[in-house]
Scaffold this active site. Structure first.
Site, short mmCIF file in Angstrom:
data_model
loop_
_atom_site.label_atom_id
_atom_site.label_comp_id
_atom_site.label_asym_id
_atom_site.label_seq_id
_atom_site.Cartn_x
_atom_site.Cartn_y
_atom_site.Cartn_z
N ASP A 45 42.68 -17.82 29.45
CA ASP A 45 42.58 -17.87 30.92
C ASP A 45 41.42 -18.80 31.26
O ASP A 45 40.27 -18.52 30.91
CB ASP A 45 42.35 -16.46 31.47
CG ASP A 45 42.41 -16.42 32.99
OD1 ASP A 45 43.29 -17.08 33.58
OD2 ASP A 45 41.58 -15.70 33.60
N GLU A 70 34.72 -19.65 31.35
CA GLU A 70 34.18 -19.61 32.71
C GLU A 70 32.86 -20.38 32.75
O GLU A 70 32.05 -20.26 31.84
CB GLU A 70 33.99 -18.14 33.12
CG GLU A 70 33.19 -17.89 34.37
CD GLU A 70 33.73 -18.60 35.63
OE1 GLU A 70 34.93 -18.54 35.90
OE2 GLU A 70 32.91 -19.23 36.30
N ASN A 97 32.26 -25.24 30.34
CA ASN A 97 32.71 -26.11 31.41
C ASN A 97 34.05 -26.69 30.94
O ASN A 97 34.09 -27.68 30.19
CB ASN A 97 31.69 -27.22 31.66
CG ASN A 97 32.10 -28.13 32.80
OD1 ASN A 97 33.23 -28.09 33.26
ND2 ASN A 97 31.17 -28.94 33.26
N ASP A 123 40.05 -23.75 42.04
CA ASP A 123 39.10 -24.66 42.66
C ASP A 123 38.59 -24.28 44.03
O ASP A 123 39.37 -24.01 44.93
CB ASP A 123 39.73 -26.05 42.76
CG ASP A 123 39.62 -26.78 41.45
OD1 ASP A 123 38.53 -26.74 40.87
OD2 ASP A 123 40.62 -27.34 41.02
N ASP A 159 46.52 -20.89 46.06
CA ASP A 159 46.96 -20.71 47.45
C ASP A 159 46.70 -21.96 48.29
O ASP A 159 46.98 -21.96 49.49
CB ASP A 159 46.23 -19.52 48.09
CG ASP A 159 44.72 -19.65 47.99
OD1 ASP A 159 44.22 -20.09 46.93
OD2 ASP A 159 44.02 -19.32 48.97
#
Ligand SMILES: C[S@@+](CC[C@H](N)C(=O)[O-])C[C@H]1O[C@@H](n2cnc3c(N)ncnc32)[C@H](O)[C@@H]1O
Length: 213
Positions: A45, A70, A97, A123, A159
């Site tokens: 993930d 992360e 990163n 983002d 979204d």
């Protein structure tokens, strides 16, 4: 169900992945030591934030390993502590990163274990002048595809409509992938951001890709 009792730590809302501090070269992840059984199929993930999606997935699927990467280090530390409190030996979070260094982190990944990858609501960089800070770039796609097992799958959701189009186009442009039809999120767990967006009845844009070459 889970112990997530730690006080929610205060962290920067966003960090700039182009800042010198985040341009470090990470040590390769030692897959032989982070998981009890490194040979299990792996789910990656990218942009795992507080890690709750993977925490639940790792408990539901003990026959898989789960790795979250992360860029906000305090979230990684907190997530690994919560993992330990819940005695999950098939789950690990790594400070990385992903835009610049995922390949270095995955250097020692055993062949043919990476079966699924998720990039979910990655983002905060909506403005054109911040486009360079966005996570999904050609090199990230290339790294993911190279490490992914044949027939392995990549699930992407967001979204933000124009960021969705940009991300989908970047994955579509990779000749080793084909798009698969999906009508809904195939995973049994929603991310925190997904739950928040759906709670407001806002649309979510999703795509799935499969490695065919
Ligand atoms: C909007 S949050 C979504 C978190 C989670 N995936 C969800 O759906 O709830 C995006 C996450 O991606 C992380 N992120 C952004 N750029 C990154 C990068 N270059 N490498 C690793 N993580 C990154 C952010 O720090 C943040 O935690």
């Amino acid at each position: 169900m889970f112990s997530t009792d730690m006080a929610r730590i205060r962290i920067h809302q966003h960090v700039n992945p182009l800042a010198p501090y985040f341009r470090f070269v990470p040590q390769p992840i030692e897959f032989q030591t982070i998981f009890a059984d490194p040979k299990l199929p792996l789910h990656l993930d990218i942009g795992s934030a507080r890690g709750r999606f993977l925490l639940k997935m790792a408990a539901i699927k003990p026959d898989w390993n789960f790795l979250g990467v992360e860029i906000r280090e305090p979230l990684v530390e907190e997530a690994n502590k919560i993992r330990d409190e819940n005695n999950l030996t098939n789950l690990h979070y790594e400070f990385c990163n992903a835009t610049f260094a995922l390949d270095k982190s995955l250097k020692n990944l055993p062949a043919d274990v990476l079966q699924t990858v998720t990039v979910q609501f990655p983002d905060p960089w909506y403005k054109k002048k911040h486009a360079k800070r966005r996570m999904v770039k050609n090199n990230l796609v290339e790294t993911v595809v190279r490490h992914l097992k044949f027939n392995g799958r990549i699930f992407i959701q967001t979204d933000v409509d124009f960021l969705a189009e940009e991300m989908f186009a970047t994955f579509k442009a990779d000749g080793n992938l084909r798009e698969c039809e999906i009508n809904e999120n195939p995973f049994p767990v929603k991310t925190e951001r997904e739950a928040a967006v759906e709670g407001k009845d806002l649309p979510v844009f999703r795509r799935m890709f499969e490695k065919i070459a």
